[in-house]
Design an enzyme around this catalytic site. Structure first.
Site, PDB file in Angstrom:
ATOM      1  CB  CYS A 195     -20.689  10.335  34.035  1.00  0.00           C
ATOM      2  SG  CYS A 195     -19.051  10.695  34.682  1.00  0.00           S
ATOM      3  CG  ASP A 215     -17.228  19.290  44.814  1.00  0.00           C
ATOM      4  OD1 ASP A 215     -17.918  19.558  43.828  1.00  0.00           O
ATOM      5  OD2 ASP A 215     -17.108  18.140  45.262  1.00  0.00           O
ATOM      6  CB  CYS A 264     -10.505  21.391  22.579  1.00  0.00           C
ATOM      7  SG  CYS A 264     -10.774  21.118  24.342  1.00  0.00           S
TER       8      CYS A 264
HETATM    9  C1  B12 Z   1     -22.234  17.929  39.471  1.00  0.00           C
HETATM   10  C2  B12 Z   1     -20.753  17.697  39.368  1.00  0.00           C
HETATM   11  C3  B12 Z   1     -20.328  16.518  38.772  1.00  0.00           C
HETATM   12  C4  B12 Z   1     -21.279  15.586  38.029  1.00  0.00           C
HETATM   13  C5  B12 Z   1     -21.591  16.208  36.656  1.00  0.00           C
HETATM   14  C6  B12 Z   1     -20.325  16.611  35.879  1.00  0.00           C
HETATM   15  C7  B12 Z   1     -20.505  17.683  34.851  1.00  0.00           C
HETATM   16  N1  B12 Z   1     -19.705  17.646  33.825  1.00  0.00           N
HETATM   17  O1  B12 Z   1     -21.335  18.543  35.014  1.00  0.00           O
HETATM   18  C8  B12 Z   1     -20.458  14.282  37.990  1.00  0.00           C
HETATM   19  C9  B12 Z   1     -20.815  13.436  39.215  1.00  0.00           C
HETATM   20  C10 B12 Z   1     -20.636  13.417  36.755  1.00  0.00           C
HETATM   21  C11 B12 Z   1     -19.037  14.801  38.162  1.00  0.00           C
HETATM   22  C12 B12 Z   1     -17.913  14.133  37.748  1.00  0.00           C
HETATM   23  C13 B12 Z   1     -16.622  14.605  37.891  1.00  0.00           C
HETATM   24  N2  B12 Z   1     -16.247  15.690  38.606  1.00  0.00           N
HETATM   25 CO1  B12 Z   1     -17.499  16.995  39.341  1.00  0.00          CO
HETATM   26  N3  B12 Z   1     -18.559  18.422  39.941  1.00  0.00           N
HETATM   27  C14 B12 Z   1     -19.838  18.646  39.870  1.00  0.00           C
HETATM   28  C15 B12 Z   1     -20.158  20.022  40.457  1.00  0.00           C
HETATM   29  C16 B12 Z   1     -20.703  19.843  41.889  1.00  0.00           C
HETATM   30  C17 B12 Z   1     -21.145  20.853  39.620  1.00  0.00           C
HETATM   31  C18 B12 Z   1     -20.843  20.877  38.102  1.00  0.00           C
HETATM   32  C19 B12 Z   1     -22.011  21.426  37.326  1.00  0.00           C
HETATM   33  O2  B12 Z   1     -22.490  22.503  37.587  1.00  0.00           O
HETATM   34  N4  B12 Z   1     -22.527  20.668  36.369  1.00  0.00           N
HETATM   35  C20 B12 Z   1     -23.674  21.107  35.582  1.00  0.00           C
HETATM   36  C21 B12 Z   1     -23.288  21.094  34.100  1.00  0.00           C
HETATM   37  C22 B12 Z   1     -24.376  21.659  33.205  1.00  0.00           C
HETATM   38  O3  B12 Z   1     -22.196  21.927  34.000  1.00  0.00           O
HETATM   39  P1  B12 Z   1     -21.074  21.697  32.927  1.00  0.00           P
HETATM   40  O4  B12 Z   1     -21.153  20.362  32.321  1.00  0.00           O
HETATM   41  O5  B12 Z   1     -19.796  22.103  33.585  1.00  0.00           O
HETATM   42  O6  B12 Z   1     -21.516  22.736  31.788  1.00  0.00           O
HETATM   43  C23 B12 Z   1     -21.345  24.102  31.982  1.00  0.00           C
HETATM   44  C24 B12 Z   1     -20.126  24.607  31.197  1.00  0.00           C
HETATM   45  O7  B12 Z   1     -19.484  23.546  30.527  1.00  0.00           O
HETATM   46  C25 B12 Z   1     -20.694  25.661  30.325  1.00  0.00           C
HETATM   47  N5  B12 Z   1     -20.602  25.429  28.912  1.00  0.00           N
HETATM   48  C26 B12 Z   1     -21.450  24.767  28.165  1.00  0.00           C
HETATM   49  N6  B12 Z   1     -21.107  24.863  26.888  1.00  0.00           N
HETATM   50  C27 B12 Z   1     -19.994  25.615  26.857  1.00  0.00           C
HETATM   51  C28 B12 Z   1     -19.222  26.011  25.791  1.00  0.00           C
HETATM   52  C29 B12 Z   1     -18.082  26.773  26.045  1.00  0.00           C
HETATM   53  C30 B12 Z   1     -17.249  27.210  24.904  1.00  0.00           C
HETATM   54  C31 B12 Z   1     -17.749  27.124  27.380  1.00  0.00           C
HETATM   55  C32 B12 Z   1     -16.539  27.940  27.679  1.00  0.00           C
HETATM   56  C33 B12 Z   1     -18.560  26.711  28.427  1.00  0.00           C
HETATM   57  C34 B12 Z   1     -19.668  25.958  28.144  1.00  0.00           C
HETATM   58  O8  B12 Z   1     -22.069  25.810  30.573  1.00  0.00           O
HETATM   59  C35 B12 Z   1     -22.565  24.761  31.358  1.00  0.00           C
HETATM   60  C36 B12 Z   1     -23.566  25.316  32.322  1.00  0.00           C
HETATM   61  O9  B12 Z   1     -23.036  26.249  33.237  1.00  0.00           O
HETATM   62  C37 B12 Z   1     -18.746  20.710  40.451  1.00  0.00           C
HETATM   63  C38 B12 Z   1     -18.483  21.695  41.583  1.00  0.00           C
HETATM   64  C39 B12 Z   1     -19.174  23.014  41.347  1.00  0.00           C
HETATM   65  N7  B12 Z   1     -19.820  23.528  42.369  1.00  0.00           N
HETATM   66  O10 B12 Z   1     -19.111  23.561  40.270  1.00  0.00           O
HETATM   67  C40 B12 Z   1     -17.772  19.506  40.503  1.00  0.00           C
HETATM   68  C41 B12 Z   1     -16.498  19.598  39.684  1.00  0.00           C
HETATM   69  C42 B12 Z   1     -16.870  20.119  38.315  1.00  0.00           C
HETATM   70  N8  B12 Z   1     -16.086  18.201  39.560  1.00  0.00           N
HETATM   71  C43 B12 Z   1     -14.819  18.011  39.560  1.00  0.00           C
HETATM   72  C44 B12 Z   1     -14.182  16.751  39.347  1.00  0.00           C
HETATM   73  C45 B12 Z   1     -12.717  16.662  39.744  1.00  0.00           C
HETATM   74  C46 B12 Z   1     -14.887  15.683  38.778  1.00  0.00           C
HETATM   75  C47 B12 Z   1     -14.304  14.376  38.234  1.00  0.00           C
HETATM   76  C48 B12 Z   1     -12.979  14.536  37.517  1.00  0.00           C
HETATM   77  C49 B12 Z   1     -14.181  13.336  39.402  1.00  0.00           C
HETATM   78  C50 B12 Z   1     -13.727  11.956  38.960  1.00  0.00           C
HETATM   79  N9  B12 Z   1     -12.474  11.749  38.590  1.00  0.00           N
HETATM   80  O11 B12 Z   1     -14.502  11.034  38.990  1.00  0.00           O
HETATM   81  C51 B12 Z   1     -15.439  13.917  37.276  1.00  0.00           C
HETATM   82  C52 B12 Z   1     -15.237  14.443  35.849  1.00  0.00           C
HETATM   83  C53 B12 Z   1     -16.310  14.079  34.886  1.00  0.00           C
HETATM   84  C54 B12 Z   1     -16.483  15.149  33.812  1.00  0.00           C
HETATM   85  N10 B12 Z   1     -15.937  14.918  32.621  1.00  0.00           N
HETATM   86  O12 B12 Z   1     -17.062  16.194  34.097  1.00  0.00           O
HETATM   87  C55 B12 Z   1     -14.057  19.337  39.716  1.00  0.00           C
HETATM   88  C56 B12 Z   1     -13.510  19.758  38.337  1.00  0.00           C
HETATM   89  C57 B12 Z   1     -12.178  20.494  38.388  1.00  0.00           C
HETATM   90  C58 B12 Z   1     -11.742  20.930  37.001  1.00  0.00           C
HETATM   91  N11 B12 Z   1     -10.448  21.132  36.828  1.00  0.00           N
HETATM   92  O13 B12 Z   1     -12.548  21.107  36.097  1.00  0.00           O
HETATM   93  C59 B12 Z   1     -15.207  20.284  40.274  1.00  0.00           C
HETATM   94  C60 B12 Z   1     -15.100  21.747  39.841  1.00  0.00           C
HETATM   95  C61 B12 Z   1     -15.124  20.188  41.821  1.00  0.00           C
HETATM   96  C62 B12 Z   1     -13.938  20.989  42.395  1.00  0.00           C
HETATM   97  N12 B12 Z   1     -14.184  21.974  43.232  1.00  0.00           N
HETATM   98  O14 B12 Z   1     -12.786  20.765  42.113  1.00  0.00           O
HETATM   99  N13 B12 Z   1     -19.053  16.047  38.724  1.00  0.00           N
HETATM  100  S1  SF4 Z   2      -8.899  15.326  25.076  1.00  0.00           S
HETATM  101 FE1  SF4 Z   2     -10.817  16.488  25.110  1.00  0.00          FE
HETATM  102  S2  SF4 Z   2     -10.492  18.114  26.563  1.00  0.00           S
HETATM  103 FE2  SF4 Z   2      -8.445  17.331  26.019  1.00  0.00          FE
HETATM  104  S3  SF4 Z   2      -7.786  18.640  24.289  1.00  0.00           S
HETATM  105 FE3  SF4 Z   2      -8.794  16.831  23.411  1.00  0.00          FE
HETATM  106  S4  SF4 Z   2     -10.917  17.500  23.121  1.00  0.00           S
HETATM  107 FE4  SF4 Z   2      -9.992  18.957  24.557  1.00  0.00          FE
HETATM  108  S1  SF4 Z   3     -17.424   7.937  32.362  1.00  0.00           S
HETATM  109 FE1  SF4 Z   3     -16.793   9.161  30.612  1.00  0.00          FE
HETATM  110  S2  SF4 Z   3     -17.384  11.258  31.139  1.00  0.00           S
HETATM  111 FE2  SF4 Z   3     -17.430  10.094  33.035  1.00  0.00          FE
HETATM  112  S3  SF4 Z   3     -15.398  10.466  33.919  1.00  0.00           S
HETATM  113 FE3  SF4 Z   3     -15.284   8.536  32.727  1.00  0.00          FE
HETATM  114  S4  SF4 Z   3     -14.575   9.140  30.701  1.00  0.00           S
HETATM  115 FE4  SF4 Z   3     -15.234  11.021  31.760  1.00  0.00          FE
END
Ligand code: B12
Ligand code: SF4
Ligand code: SF4
Length: 330
Positions: A226, A145, A200
């Site tokens: 969020c 992270d 999903c």
């Molecule tokens: C920035 C960040 C956040 C931000 C943005 C979250 C987000 N969804 O991007 C915020 C602050 C909101 C956040 C929240 C949380 N986070 Co955070 N976060 C990060 C961080 C530092 C970077 C993520 C990132 O690059 N985001 C940029 C966006 C564009 O990426 P993305 O949404 O994942 O989209 C990518 C993929 O989904 C993919 N994609 C897009 N379309 C499709 C379609 C398909 C079919 C596929 C396969 C892929 C795909 O392409 C996108 C671009 O690469 C990572 C650590 C890391 N270095 O990776 C932790 C990380 C993702 N977070 C984590 C956690 C635990 C959380 C929370 C659960 C914490 C909480 N309980 O409050 C929440 C969950 C919210 C959520 N639903 O995501 C964990 C997730 C573990 C896991 N099992 O997934 C990570 C990996 C940290 C860790 N080392 O454990 N987080």
């Molecule tokens: S709750 Fe969201 S992430 Fe979980 S199986 Fe349903 S669509 Fe997928």
């Molecule tokens: S605000 Fe929405 S997207 Fe963010 S962690 Fe809560 S349920 Fe997930």
């Protein structure tokens, strides 16, 4: 295949098995090896950043090139060893998190124990030492992270699960309450096959349950809406339109994971002693946080995830939760 090539293949397979075995001995719940081709979802990342969904997380813009090209993260890296660590602490039905009284705010489960950056970071360093022992001369670099690492994509590529509609990496036997840890290495290890399926299906529970409508569409999160972003990453005071969004949540949010059938069915409570629940972070009293001094905050929470937003951030969040409750009270 020549004898030399065959022997080399046999050795890299043996080394890979040895690294994975050591990971499980160290307490990781799952491990895989990812290849380092360019990120297949680079376009989605560009579009996400261009739309402004990263809010004030400027580092995501700075790190974009490396996230799109993970091979550039460490010179000569061949693969990434990717680990999952289960942090589930038991049923947390939305609105009914265990241990939460009206005096305390709700805290996301990942933060209920000592800061995972330290716990997982230490464990990753031990695994990296094992990689260097197993493959003499190998170099390693650990990330959890922090740093420009597309952790969820690498976990998917290492065969550890799929990226759900809530953007979480979901493992089919553990669920999504997991930390991802990554070790880049120039050791020749055998990459796993990516996890191809999208399990999903037609489910949309997470998208519908999000209290702030933060999902623009499946797998696209507007972080600015969020609760996790607002209460942890966002450093400024809340605007009037932001304050009500956090509702009851003092720190992070678990709703889009709590409702996921893969967690409801498969998540098992962790017995990891280093991730034992600490009541002062799992259910902190709002009144205490509103009055806490910087010294007291550092003493009580210095080694917990609360350290990221710090005393000022937690005070802002506690004030917002109190105001939201007062408004909701009959
Ligand atoms: C920035 C960040 C956040 C931000 C943005 C979250 C987000 N969804 O991007 C915020 C602050 C909101 C956040 C929240 C949380 N986070 Co955070 N976060 C990060 C961080 C530092 C970077 C993520 C990132 O690059 N985001 C940029 C966006 C564009 O990426 P993305 O949404 O994942 O989209 C990518 C993929 O989904 C993919 N994609 C897009 N379309 C499709 C379609 C398909 C079919 C596929 C396969 C892929 C795909 O392409 C996108 C671009 O690469 C990572 C650590 C890391 N270095 O990776 C932790 C990380 C993702 N977070 C984590 C956690 C635990 C959380 C929370 C659960 C914490 C909480 N309980 O409050 C929440 C969950 C919210 C959520 N639903 O995501 C964990 C997730 C573990 C896991 N099992 O997934 C990570 C990996 C940290 C860790 N080392 O454990 N987080
Ligand atoms: S709750 Fe969201 S992430 Fe979980 S199986 Fe349903 S669509 Fe997928
Ligand atoms: S605000 Fe929405 S997207 Fe963010 S962690 Fe809560 S349920 Fe997930």
């Amino acid at each position: 295949m020549s004898d030399v090539t065959q022997n080399r293949h046999a050795k890299t397979s043996r080394d890979t098995v040895a690294v994975k075995r050591r990971a499980l001995e160290l307490g990781f719940d799952a491990v895989g090896v990812a290849s380092l081709e360019p990120n297949a979802h680079a376009d989605e990342l560009d579009q996400w950043l261009a739309a402004g969904y990263a809010g004030t997380m400027a580092y995501l813009h700075r790190q974009a090139e490396k996230r799109k090209h993970p091979a550039r993260i460490m010179p000569d890296a061949q693969v990434a060893v990717v680990t999952l660590t289960n942090y589930f602490h038991g049923s947390a039905h939305p609105g009914l998190a265990p241990g939460v009284s009206t005096a305390s705010g709700r805290v996301a489960q990942y933060a209920w124990s000592t800061d995972y950056h330290a716990v997982i970071g230490r464990r990753l360093e031990l695994l990296a030492t094992a990689v260097r022992d197993i493959v003499p001369g190998a170099r390693t670099r650990c990330y959890v992270d922090a740093g420009p690492v597309p952790e969820r994509e690498l976990a998917q590529r290492a065969g550890l699960g799929w990226i759900g509609k809530n953007t979480m990496l979901i493992n089919p036997t553990i669920g999504s309450f997991t930390f991802i840890g990554v070790i880049f290495t120039d050791a020749e290890l055998v990459a796993d096959l990516p996890f191809q399926a999208d399990r999903c299906g037609t489910c949309r529970r997470c998208l519908e349950a999000c209290p702030t409508d933060a999902f623009v569409e499946s797998r696209t999160l507007d972080a600015r809406r969020c609760i996790s972003y607002l209460t942890i990453e966002h450093a400024a005071p809340f605007r009037d339109d932001e304050r009500p969004l956090v509702g009851d949540w003092l720190f992070g949010c678990d709703v889009c994971q709590d409702v996921c059938p893969w967690n409801i069915t498969f998540a098992e409570t962790t017995s990891d002693p280093e991730l034992a629940v600490r009541p002062e972070v799992a259910a902190p009293e709002l009144a205490e946080l509103l009055a806490v001094t910087p010294d007291e905050f550092a003493r009580r929470f210095g080694d917990t995830p609360f350290e990221r937003p710090g005393a000022a951030g937690l005070r802002r969040n506690a004030a917002a939760v109190s105001a939201n409750r007062a408004r909701a009270a009959p």
